[in-house]
Design a protein around this motif. Structure first.
Motif, PDB file in Angstrom:
ATOM      1  N   UNK A  49       0.827  -1.218   0.000  1.00  0.00           N
ATOM      2  CA  UNK A  49       0.000   0.000   0.000  1.00  0.00           C
ATOM      3  C   UNK A  49       0.857   1.262   0.000  1.00  0.00           C
ATOM      4  N   UNK A  50       2.162   1.105   0.230  1.00  0.00           N
ATOM      5  CA  UNK A  50       3.089   2.234   0.201  1.00  0.00           C
ATOM      6  C   UNK A  50       3.772   2.387  -1.160  1.00  0.00           C
ATOM      7  N   UNK A  51       3.313   1.662  -2.141  1.00  0.00           N
ATOM      8  CA  UNK A  51       3.754   1.842  -3.516  1.00  0.00           C
ATOM      9  C   UNK A  51       2.708   2.761  -4.139  1.00  0.00           C
ATOM     10  N   UNK A  52       3.063   4.026  -4.269  1.00  0.00           N
ATOM     11  CA  UNK A  52       2.116   5.043  -4.690  1.00  0.00           C
ATOM     12  C   UNK A  52       2.253   5.354  -6.173  1.00  0.00           C
ATOM     13  N   UNK A  53       1.130   5.667  -6.777  1.00  0.00           N
ATOM     14  CA  UNK A  53       1.138   6.186  -8.148  1.00  0.00           C
ATOM     15  C   UNK A  53       0.304   7.455  -8.173  1.00  0.00           C
ATOM     16  N   UNK A  54       0.595   8.292  -9.142  1.00  0.00           N
ATOM     17  CA  UNK A  54      -0.163   9.519  -9.335  1.00  0.00           C
ATOM     18  C   UNK A  54      -0.804   9.514 -10.705  1.00  0.00           C
ATOM     19  N   UNK A  55      -2.041   9.970 -10.755  1.00  0.00           N
ATOM     20  CA  UNK A  55      -2.776  10.051 -12.014  1.00  0.00           C
ATOM     21  C   UNK A  55      -3.254  11.477 -12.259  1.00  0.00           C
ATOM     22  N   UNK A  56      -3.253  11.847 -13.518  1.00  0.00           N
ATOM     23  CA  UNK A  56      -3.865  13.103 -13.970  1.00  0.00           C
ATOM     24  C   UNK A  56      -4.875  12.730 -15.037  1.00  0.00           C
ATOM     25  N   UNK A  57      -6.105  13.075 -14.815  1.00  0.00           N
ATOM     26  CA  UNK A  57      -7.128  12.764 -15.805  1.00  0.00           C
ATOM     27  C   UNK A  57      -7.211  11.294 -16.138  1.00  0.00           C
ATOM     28  N   UNK A  58      -6.951  10.429 -15.146  1.00  0.00           N
ATOM     29  CA  UNK A  58      -7.016   8.990 -15.361  1.00  0.00           C
ATOM     30  C   UNK A  58      -5.772   8.376 -15.975  1.00  0.00           C
ATOM     31  N   UNK A  59      -4.750   9.183 -16.250  1.00  0.00           N
ATOM     32  CA  UNK A  59      -3.502   8.680 -16.841  1.00  0.00           C
ATOM     33  C   UNK A  59      -2.416   8.621 -15.790  1.00  0.00           C
ATOM     34  N   UNK A  60      -1.795   7.454 -15.639  1.00  0.00           N
ATOM     35  CA  UNK A  60      -0.705   7.294 -14.674  1.00  0.00           C
ATOM     36  C   UNK A  60       0.496   8.090 -15.155  1.00  0.00           C
ATOM     37  N   UNK A  61       1.014   8.976 -14.283  1.00  0.00           N
ATOM     38  CA  UNK A  61       2.147   9.812 -14.678  1.00  0.00           C
ATOM     39  C   UNK A  61       3.155  10.018 -13.553  1.00  0.00           C
TER      40      UNK A  61
END
Length: 144
Positions: A49-61
């Protein structure tokens, strides 16, 4: 008036993110010595759960692996897609990583940056990190 960029959504990594995360790491020139699929699998065995991702408008970036072994917190694979760098997304991910680590009583965060990567070193310095007079040693226990 142009539309503002969508708000960054930070969430835990999901299995179907793997290809996009690896493509992100490639775009950020982060892959040198290890097999990225093994890196993902290793992280998913410890505090997934500490492996984070960020999305903008549904796109992983964006991505960030947060770790803690009871003494020091660690940040690995903090990556922001090149076209989104400089927009505060790295700061947002680091703020979430620090929130996670503070919650478990972590007193200090360590991270590693290649010495020639002055842009990234400057980013971390602006967040309060400082270069320490240490020698980084490593030993591979598994060959990728």
């Amino acid at each position: 008036m142009p539309n503002p960029e969508p708000t960054l959504t930070i969430r835990p990594f999901r299995a179907d993110d793997e290809d996009a995360v690896i493509a992100l790491w490639r775009a950020c020139e982060m892959l040198r010595w290890s097999d990225p699929r093994k890196d993902v699998a290793r992280k998913l065995r410890v505090n997934p759960e500490w492996f984070l991702v960020g999305e903008l408008g549904g796109r992983l970036m964006a991505s960030c692996m947060v770790g803690y072994e009871g003494h020091r917190g660690w940040i690995n694979f903090l990556a922001i897609a090149p076209e989104h760098q400089g927009g505060g997304h790295g700061q947002a991910l680091m703020a979430e990583a620090e929130r996670i680590l503070r919650r478990v009583g972590c007193a200090k965060i360590n991270l590693q940056v290649r010495a020639q990567n002055k842009k990234v070193i400057g980013f971390y310095e602006r967040l309060g990190f400082a270069t320490e007079d240490l020698v980084n040693l490593g030993k591979r226990l598994e060959r990728d």
